[in-house]
Design an enzyme around this catalytic site. Structure first.
Site, short mmCIF file in Angstrom:
data_model
loop_
_atom_site.label_atom_id
_atom_site.label_comp_id
_atom_site.label_asym_id
_atom_site.label_seq_id
_atom_site.Cartn_x
_atom_site.Cartn_y
_atom_site.Cartn_z
N ASP A 218 0.86 -1.17 0.00
CA ASP A 218 0.00 0.00 0.00
C ASP A 218 0.91 1.23 0.00
OD1 ASP A 218 -2.32 1.63 0.35
OD2 ASP A 218 -1.88 1.72 2.49
N ASP B 86 -0.27 5.03 0.95
CA ASP B 86 -0.56 5.99 2.01
C ASP B 86 -0.45 5.34 3.39
OD1 ASP B 86 -1.19 7.33 -0.28
OD2 ASP B 86 -3.10 8.12 0.44
#
Length: 409
Positions: free
Chosen positions: A197, A199
């Site tokens: 991922d 963020d």
């Protein structure tokens, strides 16, 4: 470059598992107590540590536990167990000190903590059988903060239940040690694809919150983001709600954000080490493609997938709309499978790292899923979790010692 020392997190950072989600050995023992030869685990053990600090005796019997030398290696145990019992599964636990600094004031994983972990495993054996475990420190033999322990458990207590077992969580809370459990086979150290991922994982910000700051709507957008990452509201709906609030933001906002973005400490080193091992690397982000591509270039990744915001016809403003496939939880899982297939990599040779609810599906299908500094509910659901200020610590979970990591960097 040598890895930076692990920084202990604040006391209580590890989540407490709700009672209704616990697995308990009594649930297994109730069905298995009639098996011939079954003996309940010993109780009321008194523990004495000898002067050399290495041998621990359970005083009610002649059983002795000898902590192996610091140079011992956590090698995979035979599937039948080193004692010859059938139906045993070879596992490895990676213990990280520092989840609750107040619980272990001496600053490292002690021999007594290692012994208690092995004893905890012994008490989960149904029928009872003394475990045959091997351990080695991964960072320091004198005062280790990361230790791996190889052991075997009968198949009737599977890996998923062991990860959720109240006794494992109790050990973590008592000693301030996080435990990552996985199968101990050749693929544990020889994975070939890692997906991340973006963020709050590869970077320390939530990009959409940073964009919202430009128009004074940061608090409103952040509240929606937090609820989505905790799984309280549907990710796709929340994304559309947040994007609608960005209407009129200058299209140049992504270039303005690049100097603001902070790459998570240890992420560069982690990606460099994995690339030197021949990994394919990807960022699968519920954020936005311009910054995902920026991170791809900064970290030397092979793939970047993220959402695409629509720009007005004159190229000056964001319209608040999205175009193309939305990168939600299902899409991330599909992309992991797609990248693995394109490169001829079986899923058990992959691992996925994320922090939000929309990362859980890719973590579940990967060979190893790691919730890194994740939201509490995500840590409860993920296959494993790690709270650390230094992302390079992920390499320890792959079985790489501090010295081996230094060679890769």
């Amino acid at each position: 470059m040598n890895p930076e020392p692990r920084t202990p997190l604040a006391s209580g950072s590890a989540p407490v598992r709700p009672a209704n989600r616990r697995a308990n050995s009594s649930a297994f023992y109730g069905q298995l107590h009639k098996i011939q030869g079954t003996t309940p685990p010993p109780v009321a053990d008194e523990v004495v540590v000898t002067e050399d600090g290495k041998t621990i005796r359970i005083t009610h019997s002649d059983t002795k536990y000898t902590i192996p030398l610091a140079s011992s290696v956590a090698v995979p145990l035979p599937l039948g167990g080193s004692s010859g019992s059938s139906g045993a599964t070879a596992l490895v636990a990676t213990l990280f000190y520092g989840a609750n600094a107040a619980a272990a004031a001496d600053g490292h994983i002690t021999d007594l903590a290692i012994f208690e972990f092995i004893q905890t495993l012994d008490e989960l054996m149904v029928p009872y059988e003394k475990s045959h475990a091997y351990h080695r420190p991964l960072d320091s033999s004198a005062a280790p903060r990361v230790v791996e322990i190889a052991f075997s458990l009968p198949q009737m207590l599977n890996l998923t239940d062991l990860r959720r077992h109240e006794d494992i969580w109790g050990f973590e809370k008592k000693w301030g040690i996080e435990v990552v459990l996985q199968r101990n086979d050749v693929f544990r150290r020889h994975k070939r694809l890692a997906v991340f991922d973006m963020d709050s994982t590869l970077i320390q910000q939530e990009v959409i919150d940073e964009i919202a700051r430009f128009i004074g709507k940061e608090d409103l957008v952040s509240r929606i983001t937090e609820r989505a990452m905790n799984g309280e509201i549907d990710f796709t709906d929340s994304l559309k709600q947040r994007c609608a609030l960005l209407r009129g933001v200058p299209a140049s906002v992504f270039d303005q954000l690049k100097p603001v973005i902070t790459i998570t400490p240890g992420a560069r080193e982690l990606c460099r080490a994995l690339k030197n091992l021949g990994y394919k690397l990807a960022v699968l982000s519920g954020g936005f493609l311009p910054l995902a591509n920026y991170i791809k270039n900064e970290l030397g990744l092979d793939y970047a997938y993220a959402n695409q915001l629509v720009v007005s016809p004159d190229g000056r403003e964001l319209t608040g709309e999205l175009t193309g496939d939305i990168v939600h939880a299902e899409r991330k899982a599909t992309l992991l499978q797609q990248i693995a297939y394109e490169n001829g990599i079986p899923l058990h040779q992959t691992f996925a790292v994320g922090d939000g609810a929309n990362d859980l599906k890719m973590m579940e299908i990967a060979g190893l899923g790691i919730a890194f500094n994740a939201k509490s509910m995500v840590q409860l659901e993920a296959p494993s979790h790690l709270n650390s200020a230094w992302m390079q610590d992920v390499l320890y979970i792959l079985g790489l010692s501090k010295e081996e990591q230094a060679q890769l960097l």
